[in-house]
Write a protein that holds these residues in place. Structure first.
Motif, PDB file in Angstrom:
ATOM      1  N   UNK A   1       2.664  72.324   3.477  1.00 21.97           N
ATOM      2  CA  UNK A   1       2.702  73.376   2.485  1.00 21.97           C
ATOM      3  C   UNK A   1       2.181  72.787   0.947  1.00 21.97           C
ATOM      4  N   UNK A   2       2.899  71.720   0.855  1.00 21.76           N
ATOM      5  CA  UNK A   2       2.727  70.750  -0.513  1.00 21.76           C
ATOM      6  C   UNK A   2       1.153  70.437  -0.540  1.00 21.76           C
ATOM      7  N   UNK A   3       0.718  70.020   0.494  1.00 20.81           N
ATOM      8  CA  UNK A   3      -0.686  69.629   0.472  1.00 20.81           C
ATOM      9  C   UNK A   3      -1.695  70.903   0.280  1.00 20.81           C
ATOM     10  N   UNK A   4      -1.473  71.869   0.588  1.00 23.58           N
ATOM     11  CA  UNK A   4      -2.163  73.152   0.110  1.00 23.58           C
ATOM     12  C   UNK A   4      -2.079  73.296  -1.480  1.00 23.58           C
ATOM     13  N   UNK A   5      -0.687  73.435  -1.871  1.00 23.25           N
ATOM     14  CA  UNK A   5      -0.485  73.529  -3.208  1.00 23.25           C
ATOM     15  C   UNK A   5      -1.457  72.233  -4.128  1.00 23.25           C
ATOM     16  N   UNK A   6      -1.473  71.221  -3.745  1.00 17.30           N
ATOM     17  CA  UNK A   6      -2.175  70.132  -4.271  1.00 17.30           C
ATOM     18  C   UNK A   6      -3.680  70.312  -4.188  1.00 17.30           C
ATOM     19  N   UNK A   7      -4.192  71.035  -3.188  1.00 18.49           N
ATOM     20  CA  UNK A   7      -5.525  71.467  -2.936  1.00 18.49           C
ATOM     21  C   UNK A   7      -6.003  72.770  -3.969  1.00 18.49           C
ATOM     22  N   UNK A   8      -5.223  73.397  -3.818  1.00 17.96           N
ATOM     23  CA  UNK A   8      -5.377  74.525  -4.616  1.00 17.96           C
ATOM     24  C   UNK A   8      -5.603  74.183  -6.121  1.00 17.96           C
ATOM     25  N   UNK A   9      -4.720  73.187  -6.578  1.00 13.12           N
ATOM     26  CA  UNK A   9      -4.726  72.871  -7.910  1.00 13.12           C
ATOM     27  C   UNK A   9      -5.930  71.898  -8.245  1.00 13.12           C
ATOM     28  N   UNK A  10      -6.781  71.642  -7.067  1.00 12.97           N
ATOM     29  CA  UNK A  10      -7.811  70.560  -7.378  1.00 12.97           C
ATOM     30  C   UNK A  10      -7.985  69.380  -6.497  1.00 12.97           C
ATOM     31  N   UNK A  11      -7.019  69.067  -5.823  1.00 12.82           N
ATOM     32  CA  UNK A  11      -7.084  67.689  -5.273  1.00 12.82           C
ATOM     33  C   UNK A  11      -8.081  67.748  -3.935  1.00 12.82           C
ATOM     34  N   UNK A  12      -9.075  66.785  -4.038  1.00 13.69           N
ATOM     35  CA  UNK A  12     -10.150  66.757  -3.034  1.00 13.69           C
ATOM     36  C   UNK A  12      -9.378  66.487  -1.582  1.00 13.69           C
ATOM     37  N   UNK A  13     -10.244  67.238  -0.801  1.00 16.45           N
ATOM     38  CA  UNK A  13      -9.942  66.878   0.686  1.00 16.45           C
ATOM     39  C   UNK A  13     -10.783  67.488   1.387  1.00 16.45           C
ATOM     40  N   UNK A  14     -11.224  66.876   2.895  1.00 21.42           N
ATOM     41  CA  UNK A  14     -12.113  67.618   3.765  1.00 21.42           C
ATOM     42  C   UNK A  14     -11.663  68.819   4.271  1.00 21.42           C
ATOM     43  N   UNK A  15     -10.285  68.962   4.345  1.00 30.78           N
ATOM     44  CA  UNK A  15      -9.778  70.170   5.073  1.00 30.78           C
ATOM     45  C   UNK A  15      -8.146  70.000   5.187  1.00 30.78           C
ATOM     46  N   UNK A  16      -7.357  71.110   5.444  1.00 29.44           N
ATOM     47  CA  UNK A  16      -6.089  71.196   5.301  1.00 29.44           C
ATOM     48  C   UNK A  16      -5.690  71.329   6.902  1.00 29.44           C
ATOM     49  N   UNK A  17      -4.460  70.399   7.556  1.00 30.40           N
ATOM     50  CA  UNK A  17      -4.133  70.649   8.451  1.00 30.40           C
ATOM     51  C   UNK A  17      -2.450  70.996   8.315  1.00 30.40           C
ATOM     52  N   UNK A  18      -2.008  72.059   8.958  1.00 27.44           N
ATOM     53  CA  UNK A  18      -0.499  72.238   8.827  1.00 27.44           C
ATOM     54  C   UNK A  18       0.056  72.353  10.265  1.00 27.44           C
ATOM     55  N   UNK A  19       1.205  71.498  10.340  1.00 30.19           N
ATOM     56  CA  UNK A  19       1.900  71.210  11.701  1.00 30.19           C
ATOM     57  C   UNK A  19       3.169  71.930  11.499  1.00 30.19           C
ATOM     58  N   UNK A  20       3.269  72.962  12.026  1.00 34.65           N
ATOM     59  CA  UNK A  20       4.438  73.832  11.940  1.00 34.65           C
ATOM     60  C   UNK A  20       4.651  74.095  10.400  1.00 34.65           C
ATOM     61  N   UNK A  21       3.618  75.335   9.996  1.00 30.57           N
ATOM     62  CA  UNK A  21       3.659  75.805   8.813  1.00 30.57           C
ATOM     63  C   UNK A  21       4.855  76.680   8.360  1.00 30.57           C
ATOM     64  N   UNK A  22       5.496  76.175   7.383  1.00 28.32           N
ATOM     65  CA  UNK A  22       6.814  77.137   7.128  1.00 28.32           C
ATOM     66  C   UNK A  22       6.543  78.564   6.237  1.00 28.32           C
ATOM     67  N   UNK A  23       5.938  79.343   7.175  1.00 27.69           N
ATOM     68  CA  UNK A  23       5.373  80.696   6.567  1.00 27.69           C
ATOM     69  C   UNK A  23       6.696  81.320   5.666  1.00 27.69           C
ATOM     70  N   UNK A  24       7.678  81.528   6.211  1.00 26.39           N
ATOM     71  CA  UNK A  24       9.101  82.005   5.710  1.00 26.39           C
ATOM     72  C   UNK A  24      10.213  81.288   6.197  1.00 26.39           C
ATOM     73  N   UNK A  25      11.322  81.503   5.387  1.00 22.15           N
ATOM     74  CA  UNK A  25      12.418  80.881   5.693  1.00 22.15           C
ATOM     75  C   UNK A  25      13.133  81.645   6.939  1.00 22.15           C
TER      76      UNK A  25
END
Length: 223
Positions: free
Chosen positions: A117-141
């Protein structure tokens, strides 16, 4: 692809010194002839050297993926509390800046639960990456499906890949399927009976072995 063995793998420790975050260590694992690269961060309460992370890295390296993993500062210091979001995002950027030049391909950014989830926040803020991979994404508590943690995902134009257990309490019903449908380039692979760490009732309870066995499925998501 032939499986890569441990004696074919180069392991490079990296001390990350960055003005925006406390000192953290990374581990870069390079199989022979890797076809993809991934930077992997752990979930809340974990670390780069927790059994699940060690197993996931071993499984991916065996599948030909170069892997860099690091701890958030609290975990590096031996603290159990999860990293605050601004620090987690800053750590992601510092880790990516440090390890990307050591990897043979433009790296994907991914993580277990909070780390993804924090990778997504960083990429949304401009961090370069080839793609995003979520292993057990915490969609909600657990027990709170009305409070979705998907704010950053719609702003990402890169490929987004999810590996999720069907018994994961951090998602409910078809919420994740509906999220994947609305994202421009997204796919989910469901692990039947898996919980938030992909453990299955009456199955193997060793987190390192379970995560290692997922290596081929995770690698398939990166292709």
């Amino acid at each position: 692809m032939d499986a890569h063995t441990l004696d074919e793998t180069s392991i490079v420790p990296v001390a990350i010194e960055h003005p925006t975050v406390p000192h953290v260590d990374a581990i870069v694992e390079l199989p022979r002839d890797p076809w993809a690269s991934l930077v992997l961060m752990h979930g809340a309460g974990g670390s780069a050297t927790s059994p699940w992370m060690v197993g996931a890295a071993r499984g991916l390296v065996a599948a030909g993926v170069a892997v860099a993993r690091a701890s958030f500062p609290n975990a590096q210091a031996g603290k159990r509390q999860p990293e605050r979001e601004p620090s987690a995002i800053a750590t992601w950027i510092a880790v990516m800046d440090a390890v990307a030049p050591l990897l043979p391909h433009a790296p994907w950014a991914g993580g277990k639960s909070f780390g993804g989830r924090m990778a997504a926040a960083a990429v949304a803020g401009g961090m370069p990456a080839a793609g995003l991979l979520y292993l057990g994404y915490p969609l909600h508590s657990p027990g709170k499906p009305e409070r979705l943690k998907d704010a950053h995902l719609d702003a990402i134009a890169l490929p987004q890949r999810f590996l999720q257990g069907t018994n994961d309490p951090f998602q409910s019903g078809d919420l994740l399927d509906r999220l994947v449908e609305r994202l421009p380039d997204a796919r989910v692979d469901w692990v039947a009976g898996g919980d938030h760490s992909f453990l299955v009732a009456k199955g193997d309870r060793d987190q390192q072995r379970v995560a290692e066995a997922l290596g081929p499925r995770i690698a398939a998501l990166l292709r």
